[in-house]
Motif scaffolding. Structure first.
Motif, mmCIF file in Angstrom:
data_model
loop_
_atom_site.group_PDB
_atom_site.id
_atom_site.type_symbol
_atom_site.label_atom_id
_atom_site.label_comp_id
_atom_site.label_asym_id
_atom_site.label_seq_id
_atom_site.Cartn_x
_atom_site.Cartn_y
_atom_site.Cartn_z
ATOM 1 N N UNK A 133 -9.885 21.664 -24.941
ATOM 2 C CA UNK A 133 -9.364 20.521 -25.610
ATOM 3 C C UNK A 133 -11.101 20.324 -26.108
ATOM 4 N N UNK A 134 -10.543 19.188 -26.850
ATOM 5 C CA UNK A 134 -12.677 18.728 -26.959
ATOM 6 C C UNK A 134 -12.303 16.557 -26.687
ATOM 7 N N UNK A 135 -13.294 16.200 -26.223
ATOM 8 C CA UNK A 135 -13.535 14.795 -26.491
ATOM 9 C C UNK A 135 -14.219 14.756 -27.790
ATOM 10 N N UNK A 136 -13.996 14.247 -28.429
ATOM 11 C CA UNK A 136 -15.128 13.322 -29.537
ATOM 12 C C UNK A 136 -14.878 12.483 -29.263
ATOM 13 N N UNK A 137 -16.434 11.893 -28.886
ATOM 14 C CA UNK A 137 -17.401 11.173 -28.784
ATOM 15 C C UNK A 137 -17.737 10.664 -30.099
ATOM 16 N N UNK A 138 -17.896 8.788 -30.376
ATOM 17 C CA UNK A 138 -17.995 7.790 -31.144
ATOM 18 C C UNK A 138 -19.778 7.312 -30.497
ATOM 19 N N UNK A 139 -20.182 6.584 -31.216
ATOM 20 C CA UNK A 139 -21.440 6.367 -31.438
ATOM 21 C C UNK A 139 -21.865 5.246 -30.337
ATOM 22 N N UNK A 140 -20.680 4.680 -29.930
ATOM 23 C CA UNK A 140 -20.371 3.395 -29.197
ATOM 24 C C UNK A 140 -20.991 3.619 -27.380
ATOM 25 N N UNK A 141 -20.695 5.060 -27.757
ATOM 26 C CA UNK A 141 -20.100 5.079 -26.577
ATOM 27 C C UNK A 141 -21.695 4.770 -25.539
ATOM 28 N N UNK A 142 -21.430 5.049 -24.047
ATOM 29 C CA UNK A 142 -22.875 4.305 -23.159
ATOM 30 C C UNK A 142 -23.473 5.849 -23.499
ATOM 31 N N UNK A 143 -24.467 5.447 -22.104
ATOM 32 C CA UNK A 143 -25.493 6.696 -21.605
ATOM 33 C C UNK A 143 -25.481 7.414 -23.123
ATOM 34 N N UNK A 144 -25.402 9.182 -22.390
ATOM 35 C CA UNK A 144 -26.265 10.303 -23.842
ATOM 36 C C UNK A 144 -25.200 10.424 -25.015
ATOM 37 N N UNK A 145 -26.125 10.549 -26.551
ATOM 38 C CA UNK A 145 -25.079 9.467 -27.490
ATOM 39 C C UNK A 145 -25.837 10.849 -27.806
ATOM 40 N N UNK A 146 -24.567 10.966 -29.880
ATOM 41 C CA UNK A 146 -25.189 12.174 -30.311
ATOM 42 C C UNK A 146 -26.200 11.307 -31.366
ATOM 43 N N UNK A 147 -27.016 12.518 -31.506
ATOM 44 C CA UNK A 147 -27.809 12.154 -33.192
ATOM 45 C C UNK A 147 -27.847 11.407 -34.372
ATOM 46 N N UNK A 148 -26.289 11.373 -34.899
ATOM 47 C CA UNK A 148 -25.473 11.253 -35.540
ATOM 48 C C UNK A 148 -25.160 9.937 -36.116
ATOM 49 N N UNK A 149 -25.261 9.403 -34.929
ATOM 50 C CA UNK A 149 -24.861 7.659 -34.466
ATOM 51 C C UNK A 149 -22.996 7.929 -35.963
ATOM 52 N N UNK A 150 -21.778 8.500 -35.501
ATOM 53 C CA UNK A 150 -21.079 8.732 -35.930
ATOM 54 C C UNK A 150 -19.976 7.707 -35.368
ATOM 55 N N UNK A 151 -18.984 6.637 -35.641
ATOM 56 C CA UNK A 151 -18.368 5.708 -34.808
ATOM 57 C C UNK A 151 -17.130 6.805 -34.380
ATOM 58 N N UNK A 152 -16.720 5.624 -33.534
ATOM 59 C CA UNK A 152 -15.188 6.902 -33.005
ATOM 60 C C UNK A 152 -14.219 6.343 -34.267
ATOM 61 N N UNK A 153 -14.481 5.786 -34.553
ATOM 62 C CA UNK A 153 -12.988 5.243 -35.632
ATOM 63 C C UNK A 153 -13.591 6.695 -37.182
ATOM 64 N N UNK A 154 -14.292 7.138 -37.567
ATOM 65 C CA UNK A 154 -14.632 8.092 -38.068
ATOM 66 C C UNK A 154 -14.300 9.329 -37.607
ATOM 67 N N UNK A 155 -15.200 8.997 -36.150
ATOM 68 C CA UNK A 155 -15.344 10.741 -35.462
ATOM 69 C C UNK A 155 -13.618 11.254 -35.405
ATOM 70 N N UNK A 156 -13.161 10.318 -34.716
ATOM 71 C CA UNK A 156 -11.844 11.090 -35.131
ATOM 72 C C UNK A 156 -10.833 11.089 -35.542
ATOM 73 N N UNK A 157 -10.838 11.005 -36.798
ATOM 74 C CA UNK A 157 -10.251 11.216 -37.773
ATOM 75 C C UNK A 157 -10.608 12.624 -38.314
ATOM 76 N N UNK A 158 -11.373 12.466 -38.591
ATOM 77 C CA UNK A 158 -12.237 14.190 -39.355
ATOM 78 C C UNK A 158 -12.610 14.874 -38.393
ATOM 79 N N UNK A 159 -12.432 14.754 -36.991
ATOM 80 C CA UNK A 159 -12.144 16.343 -36.275
ATOM 81 C C UNK A 159 -11.105 16.622 -36.078
ATOM 82 N N UNK A 160 -9.646 15.520 -36.366
ATOM 83 C CA UNK A 160 -8.653 15.797 -36.344
ATOM 84 C C UNK A 160 -8.256 16.534 -37.165
#
Length: 313
Positions: A133-160
């Motif tokens: 499985x994968x955890x898709x973590x959006x830009x809103x998250x705390x700690x170390x984050x992705x460089x693309x700044x993709x929000x969870x609302x966009x990232x989840x359906x895009x990965x799905x």
């Protein structure tokens, strides 16, 4: 709530407590596990012998499944992985690196592997590496984050849209309403971090927990992208970083300013001025510190109420 995630982990609810540095020790992981979620030990802030101690204590505190989060950049990762195998931990979350490095090794040991990603590209690489499985973590998250700044609302359906393995949503999820939203977008489960920082069992310092509770919208910011992007509460250290940027600081100067053990100083030792206080945007919705089991039950209760409400439309 049986689905792909509860079946994969053999848990009651498709809710994962994130394996966060300086917050996710055996007390938190076992409390979440006993309440029906998947508790995770955050090995990123543990020496190998400390991880061993936490695994052993977690096993005594719960007979339910729990996992270990291992950042791939950890300098002594070979020892961590061997401790996981030797102590028969059956779930490993990997992050911050190439999933091909350890996935096959862990799978041969009958260990479920989940990799944390911040983009469709990395989700596909993780799937190709053979993760469960994968955890898709959006830009809103705390700690170390992705460089693309993709929000969870966009990232989840895009990965799905692109993968065919189970998907866990993370980043900006602390309530049952947000859990439902993530699952409507295509997630099979959610990973919750910041909300569990503000739990009684989290190993983070009480002063840091209080700062999380006090946080308002706009009190966190992603910074230090030249090193490793990290979302922080705005304190003196954060302001020092901003002043360094204003003066045109080089990468080496930023590294010097960051120094060593800055996150430990803030989140574990409670230095609210000079420490690195990693937390997500959703801290603005966290208003109290309470037992982890109560947090999980409230999330599930809100989820069920929200689901019934949405069914009316």
């Amino acid at each position: 709530m049986q689905n792909k995630i509860t079946t994969l982990f053999n848990v009651q609810y498709p809710v994962v407590q994130a394996g966060m540095v300086w917050a996710s020790g055996w007390r938190l992981a076992s409390a979440v596990a006993n309440a029906g979620g998947l508790g995770i030990l955050g090995a990123g802030s543990m020496y190998p012998e400390v991880l061993l101690e936490h695994i052993q204590k977690c096993k005594k505190a719960t007979d339910k499944p729990f996992g270990v989060n291992v950042p791939m950049l950890y300098p002594d990762i070979d020892r961590l992985m061997q401790i996981v195998v030797d102590n028969e931990v059956k779930i490993v979350f990997t992050s911050a690196g190439n999933p091909k490095t350890w996935t096959s090794f862990l799978k041969k040991k009958d260990i479920a592997v989940v990799h944390v990603v911040s983009s469709v590209k990395f989700a596909l690489k993780a799937q190709e590496a053979g993760v469960d499985a994968v955890v898709a973590e959006g830009f809103e998250a705390g700690g170390h984050n992705g460089r693309d700044e993709t929000t969870t609302m966009v990232l989840i359906p895009a990965v799905k849209e692109k993968i065919n393995i189970p998907l866990i949503a993370a980043g900006g999820i602390a309530t049952g309403h947000q859990m439902l939203a993530a699952m409507v977008l295509g997630a099979d489960g959610v990973q919750v971090g910041s909300r569990f920082v503000a739990s009684e069992e989290a190993s983070s310092h009480p002063l840091f927990k209080n700062e999380v509770v006090k946080a308002k919208e706009g009190d966190t910011q992603l910074t230090l992208k030249e090193l490793a992007p990290v979302r922080l509460l705005k304190n003196k250290f954060y302001q020092d970083v901003q002043q360094a940027y204003a003066k045109g600081a080089t990468v080496e100067e930023l590294k010097t300013l960051l120094g060593r053990a800055r996150a430990k100083k803030g989140m574990f030792e409670g230095d609210l001025e000079e420490g690195e206080l990693e937390i997500g945007q959703v801290s603005a919705l966290i208003h109290d510190v309470k037992p982890a089991a109560q947090i999980l039950q409230e999330i599930i209760g809100e989820f069920e109420i929200a689901r019934k409400g949405v069914a009316r439309y």
